[in-house]
Design an enzyme around this catalytic site. Structure first.
Site, PDB file in Angstrom:
ATOM      1  N   GLY A   1       0.826  -1.193   0.000  1.00 28.94           N
ATOM      2  CA  GLY A   1       0.000   0.000   0.000  1.00 28.94           C
ATOM      3  C   GLY A   1       0.862   1.246   0.000  1.00 28.94           C
ATOM      4  O   GLY A   1       2.058   1.186   0.311  1.00 28.94           O
TER       5      GLY A   1
ATOM      6  N   CYS B   1       5.269  -6.122   1.572  1.00 29.98           N
ATOM      7  CA  CYS B   1       5.619  -4.704   1.627  1.00 29.98           C
ATOM      8  C   CYS B   1       4.938  -4.028   2.834  1.00 29.98           C
ATOM      9  O   CYS B   1       5.302  -4.281   3.962  1.00 29.98           O
ATOM     10  CB  CYS B   1       5.263  -4.032   0.307  1.00 29.98           C
ATOM     11  SG  CYS B   1       6.042  -2.412   0.075  1.00 29.98           S
ATOM     12  N   TYR B   2       3.920  -3.204   2.615  1.00 32.52           N
ATOM     13  CA  TYR B   2       3.234  -2.543   3.732  1.00 32.52           C
ATOM     14  C   TYR B   2       2.675  -3.576   4.708  1.00 32.52           C
ATOM     15  O   TYR B   2       2.712  -3.376   5.920  1.00 32.52           O
ATOM     16  CB  TYR B   2       2.110  -1.658   3.199  1.00 32.52           C
ATOM     17  CG  TYR B   2       1.361  -0.900   4.276  1.00 32.52           C
ATOM     18  CD1 TYR B   2       1.803   0.351   4.704  1.00 32.52           C
ATOM     19  CD2 TYR B   2       0.219  -1.438   4.873  1.00 32.52           C
ATOM     20  CE1 TYR B   2       1.122   1.043   5.705  1.00 32.52           C
ATOM     21  CE2 TYR B   2      -0.463  -0.751   5.871  1.00 32.52           C
ATOM     22  CZ  TYR B   2      -0.013   0.481   6.292  1.00 32.52           C
ATOM     23  OH  TYR B   2      -0.687   1.160   7.278  1.00 32.52           O
TER      24      TYR B   2
ATOM     25  N   HIS C   1       7.817  -7.346  -3.909  1.00 27.70           N
ATOM     26  CA  HIS C   1       6.538  -7.728  -4.509  1.00 27.70           C
ATOM     27  C   HIS C   1       6.708  -9.000  -5.348  1.00 27.70           C
ATOM     28  O   HIS C   1       7.200  -8.937  -6.476  1.00 27.70           O
ATOM     29  CB  HIS C   1       5.996  -6.590  -5.383  1.00 27.70           C
ATOM     30  CG  HIS C   1       5.508  -5.429  -4.592  1.00 27.70           C
ATOM     31  ND1 HIS C   1       4.198  -5.333  -4.161  1.00 27.70           N
ATOM     32  CD2 HIS C   1       6.158  -4.327  -4.112  1.00 27.70           C
ATOM     33  CE1 HIS C   1       4.065  -4.202  -3.461  1.00 27.70           C
ATOM     34  NE2 HIS C   1       5.232  -3.593  -3.414  1.00 27.70           N
TER      35      HIS C   1
ATOM     36  N   GLU D   1       4.367 -10.699  -6.716  1.00 24.07           N
ATOM     37  CA  GLU D   1       3.297 -10.832  -7.698  1.00 24.07           C
ATOM     38  C   GLU D   1       3.649 -10.262  -9.066  1.00 24.07           C
ATOM     39  O   GLU D   1       3.005 -10.602 -10.066  1.00 24.07           O
ATOM     40  CB  GLU D   1       2.014 -10.180  -7.167  1.00 24.07           C
ATOM     41  CG  GLU D   1       2.063  -8.674  -6.995  1.00 24.07           C
ATOM     42  CD  GLU D   1       2.587  -8.211  -5.644  1.00 24.07           C
ATOM     43  OE1 GLU D   1       2.207  -7.113  -5.204  1.00 24.07           O
ATOM     44  OE2 GLU D   1       3.387  -8.948  -5.033  1.00 24.07           O
TER      45      GLU D   1
ATOM     46  N   GLY E   1     -17.893 -10.157 -29.356  1.00 27.64           N
ATOM     47  CA  GLY E   1     -16.678 -10.590 -30.026  1.00 27.64           C
ATOM     48  C   GLY E   1     -15.524 -10.793 -29.067  1.00 27.64           C
ATOM     49  O   GLY E   1     -14.484 -11.330 -29.435  1.00 27.64           O
TER      50      GLY E   1
ATOM     51  N   ASP F   1     -15.044 -12.439 -22.768  1.00 23.73           N
ATOM     52  CA  ASP F   1     -15.978 -12.509 -21.642  1.00 23.73           C
ATOM     53  C   ASP F   1     -17.381 -12.900 -22.094  1.00 23.73           C
ATOM     54  O   ASP F   1     -17.991 -13.829 -21.551  1.00 23.73           O
ATOM     55  CB  ASP F   1     -16.025 -11.175 -20.901  1.00 23.73           C
ATOM     56  CG  ASP F   1     -14.683 -10.786 -20.307  1.00 23.73           C
ATOM     57  OD1 ASP F   1     -13.871 -11.687 -20.062  1.00 23.73           O
ATOM     58  OD2 ASP F   1     -14.453  -9.585 -20.107  1.00 23.73           O
TER      59      ASP F   1
ATOM     60  N   LYS G   1      -9.692 -12.058 -15.646  1.00 29.96           N
ATOM     61  CA  LYS G   1      -9.591 -12.374 -17.073  1.00 29.96           C
ATOM     62  C   LYS G   1      -8.847 -13.689 -17.313  1.00 29.96           C
ATOM     63  O   LYS G   1      -9.243 -14.479 -18.168  1.00 29.96           O
ATOM     64  CB  LYS G   1      -8.870 -11.235 -17.796  1.00 29.96           C
ATOM     65  CG  LYS G   1      -8.810 -11.402 -19.311  1.00 29.96           C
ATOM     66  CD  LYS G   1     -10.151 -11.168 -19.960  1.00 29.96           C
ATOM     67  CE  LYS G   1     -10.490  -9.706 -20.000  1.00 29.96           C
ATOM     68  NZ  LYS G   1     -11.723  -9.414 -20.752  1.00 29.96           N
TER      69      LYS G   1
END
Length: 521
Positions: free
Chosen positions: A60, A87-88, A177, A179, A232, A235, A377
């Site tokens: 954060g 991190c935070y 991080h 990720e 198209g 999703d 996604k």
């Protein structure tokens, strides 16, 4: 990917406002383990109701010493589940248990050389991770002095406690991080936390999700009819495929042809669904209607408003022709819900309003079917592949709702759209031919409302210019322009100029987001 009522395992990410929070949850899900994002201030009692197998405290922008610094309910450390602080999240926990956290001599942002010490090399969090590797840092504060409850596991040249553990409360803290892709072995670290430490059975699979979701759709819909708008994109395609598998011919898909789609868009989507699914497909040809309303309109927001309103009008008219339709299936996904402030904690900031998170059903009078509401996604794509959708459809790049209208700068005409459509198809084709489509996030052409002098066939030309836009991004909140090989750019330029009438100049957009946006309008 079990349905909500059938979930047995969940890891929760407590959000402190990091730009990477969604990415953390996605990385957990890559290990076939369900993960949700909740507000950091959620009480321990509320968290306990989820029966999580683990918690992650995100990064954060705040300092733990700020007067309004976000905090957690201290009782979370008594829930008896493993906790990973990033991190935070690490700094906050270290401070909570008496460690000293203070500003670093200099803010550390970017790659750092990470070295695991003797204690870290035997720690399950770093199993299979190189003793020396590169991590990505983004912090101003750091834990400088640890209390007796903590053991240091790793360091960087400027951060002596880059990873720590508090065994008494089963807490693991990392200053970097994991990720982001810039942390070379970050995925391994997250997998170690999810699988080894939290002991996930990794049973949240696309196959299980499909089975459970199909049952839920059947239960919700019964014998009623369902309509679904195909765009198209992946999703809406996955939603249509799921509903089709659940209720078959009770589903009618509506594809609104606004005249601003990509080349062969309607034909390719129609072919997929008519050949692979038991679905009624209605194509509403409204090109002339849209173009007449857009005549002489060159202001971007006005274009979007006209296109959005007209789409709803056309869709509504087509929907009313379907007798007995009671449900509307939508491709709402988890980031839409989070960014609209609709996550389960109910306290997320509203970043932007998404038209498919409330609003539209009230106007049309349908009940909602939203089978993808809790998926990112990447989850949607995995489900799409499991359903048998073609890879070209599942992995296609995002396309703006207003279509080519916002890539055709200035007033929109059929002639300009046809020109842009051909140029855009060449860009995408050559990126695919070079094997770069999956390595990039969005590629397209933009037609400029300017003409330039050129020479073709020993004669003077005065024709249009086209911009090639190609970006790479993790979350589309920020993006960088893609460093395409010169030979690929040269081939794109040559083909467009030689094959598309009315274009004599091609330029490449090297703007990042921010300060630019991905689209030009």
């Amino acid at each position: 990917m079990n349905g909500q009522n059938e979930r047995r395992e969940i890891i929760l990410v407590l959000d402190f406002g990091s730009q990477y929070t969604q990415l953390l949850a996605q990385r957990v899900r890559e290990n076939q383990t369900y993960c949700e994002i909740i507000p950091c201030e959620t009480s321990a009692a509320e968290i306990a109701k989820y029966a999580p197998i683990g918690l992650i405290l995100s990064g954060g922008p705040s300092s733990v010493y700020d007067a309004k610094a976000p905090k957690v309910d201290p009782a979370i450390y008594k829930l008896g589940v493993p906790i990973l602080g990033v991190c935070y999240g690490m700094q906050l926990t270290c401070k909570e248990f008496g460690a000293k956290v203070e500003p670093a001599e200099r803010r550390e942002y970017g790659p750092a050389d990470f070295e695991i010490n003797a204690s870290g090399q035997t720690n399950p969090l770093f199993s299979g991770v190189s003793a020396k590797s590169q991590v990505w840092m983004s912090h101003g504060d750091q834990a400088t002095e640890l209390s007796s409850e903590f053991v240091a596991l790793a360091s960087t040249p400027t951060c002596p406690n880059a990873a720590v553990m508090n065994e008494a409360v089963n807490f693991y803290g990392i200053q970097f991080h994991p990720e982001v892709t810039h942390t070379r072995e970050g995925r391994t670290i997250i997998k170690n936390f999810v699988v080894t430490i939290c002991k996930s059975t990794c049973s949240w699979t696309a196959k299980n999700f499909i089975t459970t979701t199909v049952e839920k759709i059947r239960e919700q819909v019964g014998k009623e009819r369902v309509i679904c708008g195909l765009s198209g994109g992946v999703d809406s395609a996955v939603v249509a495929a799921l509903v089709s598998r659940a209720v078959g011919s009770q589903l009618t898909c509506i594809f609104v042809d606004n005249g601003m789609m990509r080349k062969n868009e309607i034909e390719s989507v129609a072919k997929v669904f008519r050949e692979n699914f038991d679905v009624n497909l209605v194509v509403a040809n409204a090109e002339e209607r849209f173009l007449s309303l857009l005549k002489d309109v060159d202001e971007p927001q006005q274009k979007r408003k006209i296109i959005g309103k007209t789409f709803i009008d056309v869709f509504s008219e087509e929907a009313k022709k379907i007798d007995g339709a009671k449900f509307l299936a939508q491709g709402t996904i988890y980031p839409d819900v989070i960014e609209s402030g609709g996550n389960k904690g109910g306290q997320a900031a509203t970043i932007k309003y998404h038209h498919n998170v409330g609003g539209l059903p009230e106007k049309l009078g349908f009940e909602l079917v939203e089978p993808l509401r809790e998926l990112f996604k990447g989850d949607v794509r995995r489900v799409g592949l499991e359903l048998g959708l073609p890879e070209d459809l599942v992995w296609r790049h995002p396309f703006p709702g207003p279509g080519l209208a916002v890539r055709c700068l200035g007033a929109v005409t059929k002639e300009a759209l046809d020109c842009l459509r051909e140029a855009d198809a060449i860009v995408v084709e050559e990126i695919k031919n070079a094997g770069l489509y999956r390595e990039t996030s969005q590629v397209f052409a933009v037609l400029l409302p300017v003409r330039s002098v050129g020479v073709m066939g020993d004669g003077r030309t005065y024709e249009n210019a086209v911009v090639v836009r190609c970006v790479s991004t993790v979350d589309f909140m920020t993006a960088d322009w893609s460093r395409l090989p010169y030979d690929v750019l040269a081939k794109i330029s040559s083909r467009i100029i030689n094959e598309v009438n009315g274009i004599n100049r091609v330029v490449y957009d090297i703007s990042s987001k921010p300060p630019a946006t991905i689209e030009w309008e």
